[in-house]
Enzyme design. Structure first.
Site, PDB file in Angstrom:
ATOM      1  N   ASN A 289       4.958  -3.596  13.860  1.00  0.00           N
ATOM      2  CA  ASN A 289       5.143  -4.512  15.460  1.00  0.00           C
ATOM      3  C   ASN A 289       5.630  -6.134  14.454  1.00  0.00           C
ATOM      4  O   ASN A 289       5.922  -6.156  13.267  1.00  0.00           O
ATOM      5  CB  ASN A 289       3.648  -4.778  15.234  1.00  0.00           C
ATOM      6  CG  ASN A 289       3.239  -5.088  14.778  1.00  0.00           C
ATOM      7  OD1 ASN A 289       2.202  -4.631  13.987  1.00  0.00           O
ATOM      8  ND2 ASN A 289       2.871  -6.211  14.869  1.00  0.00           N
TER       9      ASN A 289
ATOM     10  N   ARG B 156       3.027   5.442  17.635  1.00  0.00           N
ATOM     11  CA  ARG B 156       1.688   4.492  17.889  1.00  0.00           C
ATOM     12  C   ARG B 156       1.162   4.558  19.833  1.00  0.00           C
ATOM     13  O   ARG B 156       0.238   4.640  20.256  1.00  0.00           O
ATOM     14  CB  ARG B 156       1.180   4.460  16.841  1.00  0.00           C
ATOM     15  CG  ARG B 156      -0.111   3.026  17.024  1.00  0.00           C
ATOM     16  CD  ARG B 156      -0.080   2.327  15.668  1.00  0.00           C
ATOM     17  NE  ARG B 156      -0.975   0.862  15.717  1.00  0.00           N
ATOM     18  CZ  ARG B 156      -0.797   0.287  14.253  1.00  0.00           C
ATOM     19  NH1 ARG B 156      -0.486   0.582  13.288  1.00  0.00           N
ATOM     20  NH2 ARG B 156      -2.170  -0.346  14.621  1.00  0.00           N
TER      21      ARG B 156
ATOM     22  N   TRP C   4       5.370  -0.009   5.533  1.00  0.00           N
ATOM     23  CA  TRP C   4       4.166  -0.287   5.292  1.00  0.00           C
ATOM     24  C   TRP C   4       4.233   2.105   5.371  1.00  0.00           C
ATOM     25  O   TRP C   4       2.995   1.798   4.743  1.00  0.00           O
ATOM     26  CB  TRP C   4       3.229  -0.392   5.196  1.00  0.00           C
ATOM     27  CG  TRP C   4       2.564  -0.276   7.218  1.00  0.00           C
ATOM     28  CD1 TRP C   4       3.182  -0.851   8.254  1.00  0.00           C
ATOM     29  CD2 TRP C   4       1.523   0.860   7.611  1.00  0.00           C
ATOM     30  NE1 TRP C   4       2.581  -1.635   9.767  1.00  0.00           N
ATOM     31  CE2 TRP C   4       2.053   0.583   8.725  1.00  0.00           C
ATOM     32  CE3 TRP C   4       0.902   1.272   7.218  1.00  0.00           C
ATOM     33  CZ2 TRP C   4       0.662   0.698   9.546  1.00  0.00           C
ATOM     34  CZ3 TRP C   4      -0.309   1.716   8.098  1.00  0.00           C
ATOM     35  CH2 TRP C   4       0.103   1.750   9.281  1.00  0.00           C
TER      36      TRP C   4
ATOM     37  N   ASP D 162       2.669  -0.184  15.315  1.00  0.00           N
ATOM     38  CA  ASP D 162       3.568   0.190  14.690  1.00  0.00           C
ATOM     39  C   ASP D 162       4.632   1.095  15.470  1.00  0.00           C
ATOM     40  O   ASP D 162       3.833   2.090  15.433  1.00  0.00           O
ATOM     41  CB  ASP D 162       2.988   0.068  13.481  1.00  0.00           C
ATOM     42  CG  ASP D 162       2.370  -1.485  13.094  1.00  0.00           C
ATOM     43  OD1 ASP D 162       3.272  -1.434  12.260  1.00  0.00           O
ATOM     44  OD2 ASP D 162       1.124  -1.215  13.399  1.00  0.00           O
TER      45      ASP D 162
ATOM     46  N   THR E 175       0.857  -1.223  -0.046  1.00  0.00           N
ATOM     47  CA  THR E 175      -0.209   0.056   0.284  1.00  0.00           C
ATOM     48  C   THR E 175       0.799   1.324  -0.302  1.00  0.00           C
ATOM     49  O   THR E 175       0.185   2.726  -0.687  1.00  0.00           O
ATOM     50  CB  THR E 175      -0.462   0.220   1.407  1.00  0.00           C
ATOM     51  OG1 THR E 175      -0.293  -0.094   2.415  1.00  0.00           O
ATOM     52  CG2 THR E 175      -2.077  -1.469   1.234  1.00  0.00           C
TER      53      THR E 175
ATOM     54  N   ASP F  74       1.000  -4.691  19.015  1.00  0.00           N
ATOM     55  CA  ASP F  74       0.541  -4.255  17.356  1.00  0.00           C
ATOM     56  C   ASP F  74       0.054  -3.034  17.648  1.00  0.00           C
ATOM     57  O   ASP F  74      -0.179  -2.032  17.005  1.00  0.00           O
ATOM     58  CB  ASP F  74      -0.546  -5.031  17.210  1.00  0.00           C
ATOM     59  CG  ASP F  74      -0.734  -4.370  15.822  1.00  0.00           C
ATOM     60  OD1 ASP F  74      -0.446  -4.602  14.827  1.00  0.00           O
ATOM     61  OD2 ASP F  74      -2.734  -4.324  15.424  1.00  0.00           O
TER      62      ASP F  74
END
Length: 533
Positions: A259, A329, A241, A304, A174, A302
């Site tokens: 992660n 995050r 990403w 990232d 993506t 989780d």
């Protein structure tokens, strides 16, 4: 056909054709964005700050719609209608942007489609696509089935495509490619099947691999000691990403990694798990790691660390420093020396954060094992969606403030895979409360919040643009808003037909400044109404 309209259309076509012929020069990528927006963040710094001031705090109240257009794949084509998550590029009067399986070229003056490329049907994930990279007259984008595709920017015709990864292994693609010199830097996503994460450089002429850097180390490499064994490291993921940022003076490409795997199930991967959840500096000519800093050692939630690492020069303790700042995050704000990666500041930016026991000597949060996911569930803030996420932050050099959209969610984290060697997603979290979040202005020297705007509803994690016109643009749901970046006062707002879905951009075209916003499957172009002369 009306003669006047015919000549107007012909003139616009001629202008577009002339623009197509000029291409994008490497020097343009080194400048602050003025009459172009040539890469994902506008320039290499990631600041998403424009030196333009034609639209400013004194006339923003006259900002109005210049044009709006919707862009959807043809019925029965390869792509479904999904929000435009791509930050459009604007080069020589042409906008280039994507949705999964689709690329458009659009006249920035009118919103008129110039060409539309559709990728063949495939089995990849269509969660979103964040845009194109540009080299000369060539465009590069990632397809849902993990191919890198090159198009001729003048015609939209495919030049070549090469496979990045196997979509059957649940890789997703993506990210918007980043162009540095003759390197097309390509990232990858997907973490359901414990796939190895990587960043690689491709040749713009052929698509051939120039180098590949694995985000987790192998036997004998530095960092392997942070994993129990080579098998755990090789399957530890850490995907790339979101585009990074580039320091041309030091020749460093700096980006965040994702992660570790298994997700939320940490039994089989004791240790810090480098280089997952890390900010890393890579030499773009060789693919060699220069330095790293890990915002979330041994992540179990989780979180990232792919959020944009913004580059700027500042003053720390009275001395000029080359800096990197990231609102992560996990709920912490970090400032690093970008020449070395050494930590300067670590401070929470949400008050509900409860997963760490303190800060270690390296400036890293110390995870609290009592907050690891359990079969009975444990209450943690933030949730896996994070205190912030991939939407673009901004840094305004005029105010010296870092701006980020935030959320303060709580969640119950559950361990669902109790095997000695779990795979993929070994846990889950369920939201149990929180609030809509806030827009924050953070002082990079102290980590203190200078001002905040609490949102009454919607999602507080939103994209941001700042300008020399003493303006900050962001959105709350379908409400597009201009703030005074110094104090958070609202100066203007307008309704959109959908929620803003990508970072807003601004540019000068034919002597006039425009603000461009992606919302849903549409683009909205705004400019000020100048008084009659």
């Amino acid at each position: 056909m009306n003669t006047r309209l015919f000549f107007l259309s012909a003139s616009l076509t001629a202008l577009a054709g002339a623009a197509f012929g000029q291409g994008l020069t490497p020097s343009t990528l080194l400048k602050q964005p003025i009459d172009n927006w040539p890469t994902y963040n506008g320039d290499y710094s990631g600041r998403r700050f424009s030196p333009l001031a034609q639209i400013n705090s004194s006339n923003v109240n006259t900002l109005s719609l210049a044009w709006a257009s919707r862009f959807a794949p043809a019925a029965g084509s390869a792509g479904a209608t999904v929000p435009i998550k791509a930050t459009p590029l604007m080069v020589n009067g042409i906008l280039y942007f994507t949705s999964p399986n689709n690329v458009w070229a659009v006249d920035a003056r009118t919103g008129r489609e110039l060409w539309h490329y559709e990728y063949p049907p495939n089995t990849g994930s269509t969660i979103g696509n964040r845009g194109v990279g540009m080299y000369g007259n060539w465009l590069f984008f990632e397809s849902p089935d993990s191919h890198l595709v090159s198009l001729d920017a003048r015609t939209g015709k495919q030049r070549w495509k090469v496979q990045i990864a196997d979509p059957k292994l649940d890789y997703t693609s993506t990210v918007a490619p980043v162009v540095i010199g003759n390197h097309i830097l390509v990232g990858i996503g997907g973490d359901h099947l414990d796939n190895p994460g990587f960043l690689e450089s491709r040749d713009p002429e052929t698509g051939a691999v120039q180098w590949k850097w694995w985000t987790t180390p192998r036997k004998g490499e530095p960092g392997i000691e942070t994993w129990p064994d080579e098998y755990a490291s090789a399957h530890g993921t850490g995907q790339t990403w979101i585009p990074g940022t580039y320091d041309p003076q030091q020749n460093l490409y700096i980006l965040g990694t994702g992660n570790p795997n298994p997700v939320m199930a940490e039994k089989s991967r004791k240790g810090d798990n480098l280089y997952t959840c890390s900010i890393v500096a890579i030499n773009p000519d060789t693919g060699k790691l220069v330095w790293y800093f890990q915002p979330s050692p041994h992540d179990t939630h989780d979180w990232d660390a792919v959020q944009t690492p913004i580059q700027f020069d500042g003053v720390i303790d009275g001395k000029p420093r080359k800096l990197i700042a990231q609102a992560s995050r996990n709920g912490y704000f970090f400032v690093l020396d970008r020449t070395t990666g050494k930590n300067i500041l670590t401070k929470p930016f949400i008050e509900t954060l409860n997963w760490a026991k303190g800060i270690d000597a390296q400036g890293r949060p110390i995870p609290d094992p009592a907050k690891y996911p359990t079969t009975d569930g444990v209450l943690v803030s933030p949730s896996s969606n994070g205190a912030t996420n991939w939407p673009a932050p901004s840094f305004d050099p005029d105010t010296g403030l870092f701006y980020v959209g935030t959320s303060r969610p709580y969640a119950m984290y559950y361990l669902t895979d109790t095997d000695e060697h779990p795979e993929g997603w070994g846990g889950r979290d369920t939201g149990v409360g929180g609030d809509p979040g806030a827009l924050l202005a953070i002082d990079y020297k102290t980590g203190n919040i200078v001002w905040r705007h609490e949102w009454p509803s919607g999602n507080g994690v939103t994209h941001i643009l700042t300008t020399a016109g003493k303006l900050l643009f962001t959105a709350n749901g379908t409400n597009l808003i201009a703030f005074d970046p110094a104090n958070g006062k609202i100066l203007w707002h307008a309704g959109l037909m959908a929620a803003m879905s990508a970072g807003p951009i601004t540019y000068l075209l034919d002597g006039k400044q425009y603000l461009l916003v992606a919302a849903g499957d549409g683009l909205y172009s705004f400019t000020v109404n100048q008084p009659a002369k």
